[in-house]
Design a protein around this motif. Structure first.
Motif, short mmCIF file in Angstrom:
data_model
loop_
_atom_site.label_atom_id
_atom_site.label_comp_id
_atom_site.label_asym_id
_atom_site.label_seq_id
_atom_site.Cartn_x
_atom_site.Cartn_y
_atom_site.Cartn_z
N ILE A 131 48.74 -17.26 -65.37
CA ILE A 131 47.85 -16.76 -64.13
C ILE A 131 47.87 -17.71 -63.02
O ILE A 131 48.37 -17.44 -61.82
N ASN A 132 48.13 -19.24 -63.21
CA ASN A 132 48.10 -20.11 -62.18
C ASN A 132 49.42 -20.14 -61.65
O ASN A 132 49.83 -20.15 -60.53
N VAL B 204 43.63 -20.87 -56.64
CA VAL B 204 42.99 -19.53 -56.00
C VAL B 204 42.74 -19.89 -54.69
O VAL B 204 42.19 -20.63 -54.29
N GLU B 205 43.16 -18.77 -53.93
CA GLU B 205 42.89 -18.89 -52.43
C GLU B 205 41.79 -18.14 -52.28
O GLU B 205 41.85 -16.78 -52.54
N LEU B 206 40.69 -18.52 -51.63
CA LEU B 206 39.65 -17.62 -51.18
C LEU B 206 39.65 -16.70 -50.08
O LEU B 206 39.84 -17.12 -49.08
N ASN B 207 39.94 -15.43 -50.18
CA ASN B 207 40.07 -14.74 -49.15
C ASN B 207 39.91 -13.35 -49.64
O ASN B 207 39.80 -13.22 -50.72
N GLN B 208 39.96 -12.49 -48.80
CA GLN B 208 39.55 -11.02 -49.21
C GLN B 208 40.72 -10.20 -49.14
O GLN B 208 40.60 -9.05 -49.21
N LYS B 209 41.99 -10.73 -49.36
CA LYS B 209 43.30 -9.88 -49.20
C LYS B 209 43.94 -9.66 -50.22
O LYS B 209 44.61 -8.94 -50.55
N SER B 210 43.45 -10.60 -51.33
CA SER B 210 44.40 -10.81 -52.62
C SER B 210 43.95 -9.68 -53.45
O SER B 210 42.95 -8.96 -53.26
N SER B 211 44.78 -9.14 -54.27
CA SER B 211 44.77 -8.06 -54.96
C SER B 211 43.67 -8.39 -56.25
O SER B 211 43.14 -7.49 -56.69
N PHE B 212 43.27 -9.51 -56.51
CA PHE B 212 42.20 -9.79 -57.33
C PHE B 212 40.77 -9.43 -56.80
O PHE B 212 39.73 -9.48 -57.73
N THR B 213 40.81 -9.08 -55.57
CA THR B 213 39.52 -8.96 -55.01
C THR B 213 38.95 -7.36 -55.32
O THR B 213 37.68 -7.28 -54.83
N ARG B 214 39.82 -6.56 -55.86
CA ARG B 214 39.12 -5.06 -56.06
C ARG B 214 38.08 -4.98 -56.79
O ARG B 214 37.17 -4.23 -56.70
N VAL B 215 37.75 -5.99 -57.85
CA VAL B 215 36.73 -5.84 -58.50
C VAL B 215 35.73 -6.50 -57.68
O VAL B 215 35.49 -7.84 -57.84
N LYS C 10 27.08 -35.64 -40.88
CA LYS C 10 28.42 -35.48 -41.51
C LYS C 10 28.51 -35.04 -42.91
O LYS C 10 27.76 -35.33 -43.60
N HIS C 11 29.61 -34.10 -42.89
CA HIS C 11 29.67 -33.71 -44.24
C HIS C 11 31.20 -33.60 -44.44
O HIS C 11 31.98 -33.35 -43.58
N ILE C 12 31.55 -33.69 -45.53
CA ILE C 12 32.91 -33.22 -45.93
C ILE C 12 33.30 -31.83 -45.83
O ILE C 12 32.37 -31.10 -46.29
N SER C 13 34.07 -31.54 -45.22
CA SER C 13 34.21 -30.20 -44.82
C SER C 13 35.83 -29.46 -44.84
O SER C 13 36.78 -30.48 -44.59
N ARG C 14 35.94 -28.38 -45.49
CA ARG C 14 37.29 -27.93 -45.30
C ARG C 14 37.96 -27.62 -43.98
O ARG C 14 36.97 -27.21 -43.04
N VAL C 15 39.13 -27.94 -43.56
CA VAL C 15 39.68 -27.99 -42.36
C VAL C 15 40.34 -26.55 -41.95
O VAL C 15 40.94 -26.09 -43.21
N ALA C 16 40.11 -26.08 -41.02
CA ALA C 16 40.94 -24.76 -40.50
C ALA C 16 42.19 -24.74 -40.98
O ALA C 16 42.64 -25.91 -40.51
N GLY C 17 42.77 -23.84 -41.42
CA GLY C 17 44.16 -23.90 -41.52
C GLY C 17 44.79 -24.45 -42.99
O GLY C 17 46.02 -24.57 -43.27
N SER C 18 43.64 -24.95 -43.70
CA SER C 18 43.99 -25.52 -45.17
C SER C 18 43.41 -24.59 -46.28
O SER C 18 43.26 -24.94 -47.21
N GLU C 19 43.85 -23.33 -45.89
CA GLU C 19 43.09 -22.47 -46.87
C GLU C 19 43.80 -22.38 -48.09
O GLU C 19 43.18 -22.23 -49.30
N LYS C 20 44.96 -22.98 -48.21
CA LYS C 20 45.58 -22.77 -49.40
C LYS C 20 45.35 -24.21 -50.21
O LYS C 20 45.88 -24.27 -51.56
N SER C 21 44.74 -25.17 -49.79
CA SER C 21 44.78 -26.36 -50.36
C SER C 21 43.46 -26.39 -51.52
O SER C 21 42.70 -25.25 -51.42
N SER C 22 43.19 -27.19 -52.39
CA SER C 22 42.17 -27.37 -53.33
C SER C 22 40.73 -27.25 -52.52
O SER C 22 40.50 -27.70 -51.41
N LEU C 23 39.81 -26.25 -53.14
CA LEU C 23 38.54 -26.21 -52.65
C LEU C 23 37.70 -27.81 -52.58
O LEU C 23 36.67 -27.75 -51.73
#
Lengths: 626, 236
Positions: free
Chosen positions: A235-236, A295-306, A516-529
């Motif tokens: 799957i990966n 895994v890319e966290l978004n609501q477009k992938s086909s895995f989100t049907r469930v 200050k917090h470690i935060s995911r940066v906009a545009g890096s949706e594909k990188s590791s969580l």
């Protein structure tokens, strides 16, 4: 002969009392019917007797199944045999629940052995049936130790069949069921671990079974299943190939014969989410997020049907972020899924899923309140308002900080956190250690440091979380003072708060640090969580020059875009409506008047004109456009 | 999360399924002792050790755990220390150890030190660290952990750099437990400048200690408006 049959029959109606039955037979032989018993002796040895007894008990149970349920099982089996996904879905999502409500709301479904004749002893269907049977026991009844062990064995048989058959199996199941299989597997594991950790309430038999349980529900065996499904389905590799935009042929080549089948692909994906959950339950929050690397966290992938899977994913990701002190990331995670849940609320009719989803949503609103108190900034107003509606009292306390805030944090954390487990059982295989655990034998034992031994996992994680929160406790007060100034001497601030100047300075450093917090940066949706940069998340900023504090505040400018777009849309809608509305011609009134007056209408009425000849269709369409 | 010093072997262990194989624990433990000696740090690799201990209680080695916690302590304000504690499952009496387990006594002490560091109570940290109570910890563990005290100083430096533009030598000295020539040398190494007359140190500008009031304005780009525009265009 007939008498004996009666006795057997009566005794065997109750499956559990086979021991009494032996006694009955023995006594029977001695009670003057010697000849009969003598003749029967060679025929009914113990094994045959047991088999007969079981068979008859099953027949008795079988005869008690309502005919509609028998029909349902036969139909269900046929749907599975035909790989007819639509019919399986209907049977699974509606039939099963319907008959549960009607006949089995307080008792078990018939055992798999009993219904076996209905499905030609089809071993695969019986495994699937047991999967549903045990799930029903866990959700509606109280599972006993046999149920716990047997549901584990059944899961193993199912996974064994899927993973170790000769090549991929041809079975197809609805996605929702596949998710439920993985979800239930982990749920039963978690319930078992919690039950196992309570040593005091075990009976003798349970203690023996637990000491001999071996790998039953062990962490290693559960992880093994999940990793095997991930590896078998590749799957990966599938997700990566899809992100790289490979063609379907290339992807098919990459994922191999297993990964091409939807059953394996979905099980693989759900196993990744399963790992996220298991690692979070075991307190390994980094590893939990790390297994999600691809895994890319978004609501477009086909895995989100469930939807249930989607919601669980965001809940556990968000919770892990909290334990990593990444509150802004946690907030973003909750906001995105809570908005989704709100949008789709109207489409959800299947109650057994919806209940679970709205419970999880409610816990996420509680976690949202926690994070928003720890990282005060403006997020989604809508979600923030609902969160405050539900947890307003606690939120007010948490946001105010200080010592009084801790009970509110504790309350919401305990309500909303996952059901943590320990990886290992109490020492059931070591009676001395076990009895020492149940009742400390000597006073010296009891007085020994118990920091590691007596804390259940939930309280261990709670205490870590509360330590972080307690460290931040002075921040809200400082913040409220700093908001009033653009510059302020440290000494003056210390006098306001009636504490030592050096202490105030150190609290200021802390305040800067926790803003200050470690935060995911906009545009890096594909990188590791786990990736991210250190970013300031507070709207209040300051710096200390020797003993003088300089303060600035970021404000959010007025927003126009939303207003502008909303009104543009409204204007467009009104414009469209006007354009599409029939003109309020005076001739229309005249027409109806004319119609009643004279049967032949004037040339303006297209509707009566159209059917006359084919050639005039064009004019009809044209008239409508104009 | 991935230090450059991580070797391929370790990377495979940390990222693969081999991390669950109990026979790999010694490789990871050796790597931990390598970190201890060479002032390196790899949180994920150390968490992998604790994970193996979690699943295989018979592997448990208290010295390793304590060293992992010491390394995680100096990663403050990152949550590493808490993440390690999260993995220390409850365990029953360790009968299989030759000596009494030092962890139950040391764990509250280490948690205390972590709390002081996380709350930026640097002077209090040094007082506690030098106290008689912590002699065991110092003599048996931190002494082996090369550069431990300097690593704590770096925690303080990171915090000071973000919060101050200027700081008095006295205050900085109390945070670093340094004075006189040692402090001078340390400041010089950092590239910070000391004004001899006022004995105030200036900290070079960095993104955290440069503050300005900002007004966050929304920015709408054309693609976000395509729906509205195309709707209007279609109807026109």
């Amino acid at each position: 002969m007939a008498q004996q049959r009666m006795a057997l029959w009566a005794a065997e109606a109750d499956i559990d009392e086979d021991v009494d039955l032996h006694l009955a037979i023995g006594n029977y032989g001695q009670n003057g019917h010697y000849e009969d018993a003598h003749i029967q002796q060679p025929q009914i040895d113990e094994a045959t007797l047991l088999a007969m007894q079981q068979h008859m008990a099953q027949q008795a149970a079988f005869s008690q199944i309502p005919d509609v349920v028998k029909g349902f099982i036969v139909h269900f089996h046929q749907a599975v045999l035909n790989n007819n996904l639509a019919e399986i879905t209907v049977a699974y999502e509606s039939g099963w629940n319907k008959y549960t409500e009607k006949f089995y709301s307080r008792t078990e479904w018939p055992e798999a052995e009993v219904i076996a004749p209905l499905v030609n002893d089809d071993p695969i269907f019986l495994i699937l049936y047991r999967e549903l049977y045990y799930r029903h026991v866990y959700s509606r009844l109280q599972p006993n130790i046999d149920d716990r062990f047997h549901s584990y064995e059944n899961s193993c048989e199912l996974f064994n069949y899927l993973l170790n058959s000769d090549g991929p199996v041809q079975l197809e199941l609805p996605e929702q069921w596949l998710w439920d299989i993985i979800d239930e597997f982990i749920y039963q594991f978690q319930v078992f671990c919690t039950w196992r950790s309570k040593v005091k309430s075990k009976t003798e038999d349970e203690l023996i079974m637990l000491s001999e349980g071996g790998p039953v529900w062990s962490s290693y065996s559960v992880l093994n299943v999940l990793y095997s499904l991930i590896q078998k389905s590749r799957i990966n590799e599938y997700i990566v190939a899809q992100q790289e935009g490979k063609t379907p042929e290339e992807i098919a080549e990459i994922v191999g014969e297993y990964g091409q089948r939807p059953l394996y692909r979905m099980l693989g994906y759900f196993s990744i989410i399963g790992l996220l959950r298991v690692h979070a339950l075991l307190g390994d929050f980094t590893l939990a997020l790390k297994v999600m690397d691809n895994v890319e966290l978004n609501q477009k992938s086909s895995f989100t049907r469930v939807t249930a899977c989607h919601v669980a994913t965001y809940y556990y990701v968000g919770f892990c972020y909290i334990m990593l002190r990444r509150y802004p990331d946690a907030l973003r995670t909750f906001v995105s899924v809570l908005n989704l849940i709100m949008r789709m609320r109207q489409y959800h009719t299947r109650s057994y899923q919806y209940d679970q989803i709205s419970k999880t949503a409610d816990r996420m609103y509680a976690l949202f309140a926690i994070c928003n108190a720890l990282s005060p900034s403006r997020y989604d107003d809508n979600i923030a308002n609902i969160s405050k509606e539900r947890y307003g009292e606690q939120f007010a306390k948490m946001a105010r900080g200080g010592e009084d805030s801790l009970p509110a944090f504790e309350e919401l954390f305990l309500y909303a956190c996952p059901k943590f487990i320990t990886a290992n059982p109490p020492p059931y295989d070591d009676p001395t250690a076990l009895s020492a655990l149940v009742s400390p034998s000597s006073p010296t034992d009891a007085s020994q440091p118990t920091t590691l031994t007596s804390v259940d996992p939930t309280h261990r994680h709670l205490s870590l979380f509360l330590a972080d929160v307690a460290a931040q406790a002075p921040v809200p007060t400082l913040r409220s003072f700093l908001k009033l100034y653009t510059s302020l001497g440290a000494k003056k601030l210390a006098n306001f708060l009636d504490v030592d100047e050096e202490e105030i300075v150190q609290e200021m450093i802390l305040m800067k640090q926790v803003s200050k917090h470690i935060s995911r940066v906009a545009g890096s949706e594909k990188s590791s969580l786990l990736d991210g940069q250190s970013l300031t998340s507070s709207d209040l900023n300051f710096v200390i020059a020797d003993n003088m504090v300089h303060i600035t505040e970021s404000t959010v400018g007025r927003r126009y875009a939303g207003w502008f777009i909303k009104n543009t849309e409204r204007t467009a809608r009104i414009y469209d409506e006007i354009k599409n509305a029939p003109l309020p011609q005076p001739s229309k009134n005249a027409n109806t008047a004319a119609a009643t007056a004279a049967p032949t209408p004037a040339g303006g009425d297209a509707q009566t004109k159209a059917p006359r000849t084919g050639g005039q269709k064009v004019a009809w369409g044209g008239a409508k456009v104009a | 999360m991935t230090p450059e010093t991580r070797t391929e072997l370790i990377e495979d262990l940390v990222s693969g399924v081999d991390r669950y194989n109990p026979s790999n624990v010694s490789i990871l433990e050796d790597y931990l002792y390598h970190q201890i000696r060479s002032e390196e740090y790899d949180c994920l690799a150390n968490l992998a050790i604790l994970k193996l201990y979690q699943f295989n209680p018979e592997l448990y080695n208290p010295d390793v755990v304590i060293n992992i916690l010491l390394k995680a302590l100096t990663a403050c304000p990152l949550p590493d220390f808490n993440l390690c504690i999260s993995l220390l499952d409850e365990r029953t009496a360790n009968n299989n150890l030759d000596e009494p387990d030092p962890l139950p006594t040391l764990l509250p002490i280490l948690r205390g030190l972590h709390s002081l560091l996380y709350r930026c109570r640097f002077p209090a940290f040094w007082t506690a660290y030098r106290s008689e109570e912590l002699e065991t910890l110092r003599d048996n563990y931190t002494v082996e952990c090369v550069g431990f005290e300097n690593a704590v100083r770096e925690v303080a430096i990171r915090a000071v750099k973000a919060a101050f533009t200027q700081i008095s030598t006295e205050r900085l000295g109390s945070y670093l437990e340094l004075s006189g020539d040692d402090l001078q040398a340390y400041i010089q190494k950092l590239g910070w400048t000391l004004d001899a007359s006022s004995s105030v140190i200036s900290i070079p500008p960095n993104p955290d200690n440069q503050i300005e009031a900002t007004v966050v304005q929304e920015s709408i780009s054309l693609p976000q408006l395509t729906k509205v525009i195309s709707h209007a265009a279609l109807k026109a």
